[in-house]
Structures are given as C-alpha cells and as structure tokens.
Design a protein around this motif. Structure first.
Motif, PDB file in Angstrom:
ATOM      1  N   LEU A   3      18.262  37.836  -0.708  1.00 32.56           N
ATOM      2  CA  LEU A   3      19.290  38.707   0.147  1.00 32.56           C
ATOM      3  C   LEU A   3      19.448  38.541   1.269  1.00 32.56           C
ATOM      4  CD1 LEU A   3      17.144  42.040  -1.043  1.00 32.56           C
ATOM      5  CD2 LEU A   3      19.541  41.581  -1.397  1.00 32.56           C
ATOM      6  N   LEU A   9      23.989  39.768  -1.637  1.00 33.21           N
ATOM      7  CA  LEU A   9      23.247  38.856  -2.537  1.00 33.21           C
ATOM      8  C   LEU A   9      23.789  37.685  -2.761  1.00 33.21           C
ATOM      9  CD1 LEU A   9      20.887  39.342  -4.804  1.00 33.21           C
ATOM     10  CD2 LEU A   9      22.952  39.844  -6.547  1.00 33.21           C
ATOM     11  N   LEU A  42      27.212  43.839  -0.547  1.00 27.07           N
ATOM     12  CA  LEU A  42      26.240  44.891  -0.607  1.00 27.07           C
ATOM     13  C   LEU A  42      26.926  46.190   0.310  1.00 27.07           C
ATOM     14  CD1 LEU A  42      22.716  43.509  -1.269  1.00 27.07           C
ATOM     15  CD2 LEU A  42      24.476  43.705  -2.870  1.00 27.07           C
ATOM     16  N   SER A 326      16.136  43.512   4.324  1.00 28.94           N
ATOM     17  CA  SER A 326      15.662  43.880   2.848  1.00 28.94           C
ATOM     18  C   SER A 326      16.471  45.193   2.485  1.00 28.94           C
ATOM     19  CB  SER A 326      13.946  44.160   3.289  1.00 28.94           C
ATOM     20  OG  SER A 326      13.868  45.008   4.040  1.00 28.94           O
ATOM     21  N   PRO A 327      16.351  45.517   1.145  1.00 25.55           N
ATOM     22  CA  PRO A 327      17.089  46.573   0.766  1.00 25.55           C
ATOM     23  C   PRO A 327      17.059  47.871   1.512  1.00 25.55           C
ATOM     24  CG  PRO A 327      16.107  45.314  -1.130  1.00 25.55           C
ATOM     25  CD  PRO A 327      15.427  44.580   0.301  1.00 25.55           C
ATOM     26  N   THR A 331      20.780  50.459  -0.689  1.00 26.55           N
ATOM     27  CA  THR A 331      21.111  49.148  -1.243  1.00 26.55           C
ATOM     28  C   THR A 331      20.825  49.267  -2.733  1.00 26.55           C
ATOM     29  OG1 THR A 331      20.635  48.024   0.734  1.00 26.55           O
ATOM     30  CG2 THR A 331      20.533  46.709  -1.368  1.00 26.55           C
ATOM     31  N   LEU A 334      17.892  45.971  -6.679  1.00 23.34           N
ATOM     32  CA  LEU A 334      18.087  44.865  -7.376  1.00 23.34           C
ATOM     33  C   LEU A 334      16.723  44.325  -8.121  1.00 23.34           C
ATOM     34  CD1 LEU A 334      19.345  42.590  -4.379  1.00 23.34           C
ATOM     35  CD2 LEU A 334      20.666  43.954  -6.300  1.00 23.34           C
TER      36      LEU A 334
END
Length: 339
Positions: A3, A9, A42, A326-327, A331, A334
């Motif tokens: 990420l 990604l 993303l 980070s997500p 997001t 994943l």
C-alpha cells in the motif's frame, strides 16, 4: 503487494511463473508503470474494489497467491529522498524478482568494494530483494535505493556510469545503510555523494588522459583515422570535469578560467571534419583544451581527489504526500483477499 500513499496498491509479480501473475494483473486493470511494477489507484473506491475482486478471482483461477505486506514500498522512500538532494534526480523503479529484469541488470553496475554492504547484499541476498529504485542525475550519476532483506534497513549505493570505471583502480564509493529515510538522506549527502564525486572525478581524469594519449597518436599519424570514437570519448569525460569545476569551486574560477571552460565545452562538442588539415587543427584544439582541463582539475580542485568535499547543510525530507499510509474507512478491504 504494497500500500503506497502515492501509488495506491502496488503489485510485484514474482515466483516460478511470473507471466501468469502479470496476466492476472493485466486482466484486473492494474497498470504497469515500470518494469514489473503494477499499480492500482485507490482514490475511486468502487472502481478499485472491482479491480481487486477481479484480481482475487484471477488469482484463484491461475493458482496465484496474493501476499499483501505492511512494509513500506521502496519507491516511496526513493521519491522522498530524491527531491531533497541537490539538483534534479529522476526516479525509476524496477522489480528485482523478474527473470533477467532490467533492474537486476543495472545492479551489476554497482560501484562498491567486494566487502561493501551493497556488493555483499546483492551477491548473498539478491534473490530475496524485491525491488530497487534508481535515482539518475543528468550529469551521469546514478544511485540505487533498496532494502536489506534481513534487517529491512535502507541500502543506498552508487552505480558506475561507465563500463571501465570499476577496473581503473579508483577507490569505489562506499554504500550507506540507514534505518530511516531521514537518516539515509543525511548519510547520502554527508558521505556517499562526496566520495562518489571524488571517485568520478578521478575516473574521468584517468579516462580523459587515455583519450588524450590516443589523440596525440592520431595527431602524429600521417593519415588521420576516424576521429568520431575520440570525439565520443571526449564527450563522455570532459563535460563532467567541466561541470565539476564550475559547481565545486565557482568562487575560485577567474574570468579567464571560466572563459577557458566555455571554449573547451564548445570545442569538445564539434563534429570531426573529414578533411585532414581541418582534422589536424581540431586535434590541436582537443589536445590543448584537454590538457588545460586536466591541469585545472588537478590544481583548482587540489585535494578533492584525496578527501571528500565539506558537508553541505543538513538536508531535510519534504513533507509526505497527503493521504493515508494505511487503509482508511473508504479504502477497499484488501486484507480479505489475502491468502
């Protein structure tokens, strides 16, 4: 798979059947930005999620494992270091896990002693290195940024810009190892680049001396041979020394010396004429300016070949790009496709 705050990604196909992995990534609408480096933005969650779902199905169909790591992507580190260095450095990232990859070929140009960290890592742990970033300057300098597999520290070293440089007997620049990007930047600026510049200066001087010896031989010949190889060699080595003198000791160059460098630069750029008399005159000028350039480098640049330049002001990394590392809640999930 990584990420990245800049790319989104990032996927690096590898393993015994990388072509199947590349096919799965292509069919899932990931874009190949560099050799073997696929990215998926993303910023549009619905579109990204559709690509991720497709990738998961393709991976199952082709028998491919998706491995998402929390490690930072090496390209992000390189792109943060590059703008903090003096001058303009272009960044290119390559996948070291692809068979016969261009990135792996470029690592063979690593200019370091056999016991240096870069040489040791590439030789002993090269198969475990996932990717490398190459920082290229317009003057021919090139750095490689990678991650040491066993302790995850940043590893930065220099590449030889000419095939003959490693065999000249010049002391190669030592690579640096650092735990953070800021620490790496400080070591690059304080030690790696000064020693790299010193090695380049000495190597270009040695190669220029060899070229001038060939020019003297051609000048003494009754019939001048093709001068294009000489012109090509001069253009490989003289411009670096000219720029080195201009940038390293600008206050020490008199108006007369500055004008001499300008004239030398113009002369080395001339295309060799076919007529013998004109070729002889050009050889005279090459020898005159080449000898003068060598003397200026060794006198005005006195000592820089034997010691590194003074450390510049402490560099500071630029602010990281906006966006989560980070997500975030928006997001695509994943991790649920990790197997």
């Amino acid at each position: 798979m990584y990420l990245s705050p800049e790319d989104g990604l990032v996927a690096l196909p590898h393993g015994p059947g990388p072509e199947w992995a590349r096919t799965a990534l292509d069919l899932s609408a990931l874009n190949e930005h560099h050799e073997g480096i696929y990215v998926l933005a993303l910023n549009t969650p619905a579109t990204a999620q559709n690509s991720i779902d497709t990738l998961y199905r393709n991976a199952q169909h082709f028998g491919i494992t998706l491995d998402i790591t929390r490690r930072p992507f090496i390209g992000d580190a390189a792109r943060r270091i590059a703008p903090a260095l003096d001058g303009t450095w272009e960044v290119e990232i390559g996948n070291l896990q692809l068979p016969e990859s261009d990135a792996r070929q470029r690592l063979r140009w690593a200019w370091s002693a056999p016991d240096d960290s870069l040489s040791y890592t590439v030789g002993a742990y090269g198969t475990q290195m996932s990717a490398a970033a190459f920082l290229s300057h317009e003057d021919g300098r090139e750095l490689v940024v990678a991650e040491r597999p066993w302790d995850k520290q940043l590893l930065v070293g220099a590449l030889a810009p000419h095939v003959d440089f490693p065999s000249l007997g010049v002391r190669p620049p030592a690579s640096i190892v650092a735990p953070t990007e800021q620490a790496a930047l400080e070591k690059i600026t304080r030690t790696l680049l000064p020693f790299y510049d010193r090695a380049l200066t000495e190597a270009h001087l040695l190669m220029l001396a060899t070229t001038l010896a060939r020019a003297r031989k051609a000048h003494s010949s009754a019939e001048h041979a093709d001068l294009m190889p000489l012109a090509s060699a001069l253009r490989q080595h003289a411009p670096y020394l000219i720029q080195h003198l201009r940038s390293t000791l600008p206050g020490s160059l008199s108006a007369q010396s500055a004008a001499a460098l300008d004239h030398a630069e113009e002369t080395f750029a001339l295309t060799p004429p076919a007529e013998d008399r004109a070729a002889s005159e050009l050889l005279d000028q090459w020898l005159e300016h080449g000898t003068r350039l060598t003397e200026m480098t060794r006198s005005l640049d006195h000592g820089l070949i034997d010691r590194p330049s003074p450390s510049p002001a402490q560099p500071v990394l630029p602010q990281p790009p906006s966006g989560p590392t980070s997500p975030s809640p928006n997001t695509p999930p994943l991790s649920r496709h990790h197997r």
